[in-house]
Design an enzyme around this catalytic site. Sequence first.
Site, PDB file in Angstrom:
ATOM      1  N   VAL A 138       0.839  -1.200   0.000  1.00 54.76           N
ATOM      2  CA  VAL A 138       0.000   0.000   0.000  1.00 54.76           C
ATOM      3  C   VAL A 138       0.877   1.255   0.000  1.00 54.76           C
ATOM      4  CG1 VAL A 138      -1.811   1.262   1.224  1.00 54.76           C
ATOM      5  CG2 VAL A 138      -1.849  -1.238   1.217  1.00 54.76           C
ATOM      6  N   CYS A 139       1.485   1.528   1.146  1.00 53.91           N
ATOM      7  CA  CYS A 139       2.167   2.799   1.351  1.00 53.91           C
ATOM      8  C   CYS A 139       3.543   2.877   0.704  1.00 53.91           C
ATOM      9  CB  CYS A 139       2.265   3.092   2.841  1.00 53.91           C
ATOM     10  SG  CYS A 139       0.643   3.227   3.620  1.00 53.91           S
ATOM     11  N   VAL A 140       4.062   1.748   0.247  1.00 55.07           N
ATOM     12  CA  VAL A 140       5.307   1.756  -0.533  1.00 55.07           C
ATOM     13  C   VAL A 140       4.990   1.689  -2.025  1.00 55.07           C
ATOM     14  CG1 VAL A 140       7.463   0.559  -1.031  1.00 55.07           C
ATOM     15  CG2 VAL A 140       6.658   0.733   1.331  1.00 55.07           C
TER      16      VAL A 140
END
Length: 217
Positions: free
Chosen positions: A118-120
């Site tokens: 998700v956040c990477v």
Amino acid sequence: MTFRNGLASLLRPEDSVLVLIDHQPYQLANVNSHEPQMVINNTAGLAKAAKVFGVPTILTSVIAERGGLLFPQITDVFPGQEVIDRTFINTWEDRKVVDAVRATGRKQLVIAGLWTEVCVAMPAIQALGEGWDVTVVTDASGGVSVEAHEVAIKRMIAAGANMMTWLALAAEWQRDWARTEQAVALTKVITQHAGGSGIAYLWEQQLLNTPVPGTSG
């Protein structure tokens, strides 16, 4: 596909900028791709290596009031530095983060964070599309499952991202042990965070400083 090869493709500290994304308690609680303590250790090692080489490091969290503050093992490396708190899940949609990265003048963008899928993945894929040279540090990142982490890595590779582990990145920044100023400081980081390699180094130093027993005769 454009292959990443040749000397110019290797990462250089003077061209690198590191972004550490959402290493927070909420995200860590559901990391199942790695042993959580390993993620904390590796991220701390990565942060310290960046400091050794003078690599600008951007710290960012998402809704820290609910998700928790960044691990102190990271923020202690950069005392007093602002942590950019976001509402965007995709870091690369937050103008304050992107502006901070652009202000460094660097083009080799190094990313690690929670969760990988998700956040990477989102900022890595967006930044790649905007022409950045993106490297993801896989062992300072983690996903909610082994599958989630591995699929995210495959997805980012397909988009053109480079994958490395934190110790490999530190070695690439060092490049030459004749750079003694950084070598001494990096060795300290290795002894603290590189597991068996660090312990083996300390053992080697012990042996070098231990007199060889004399032979009877």
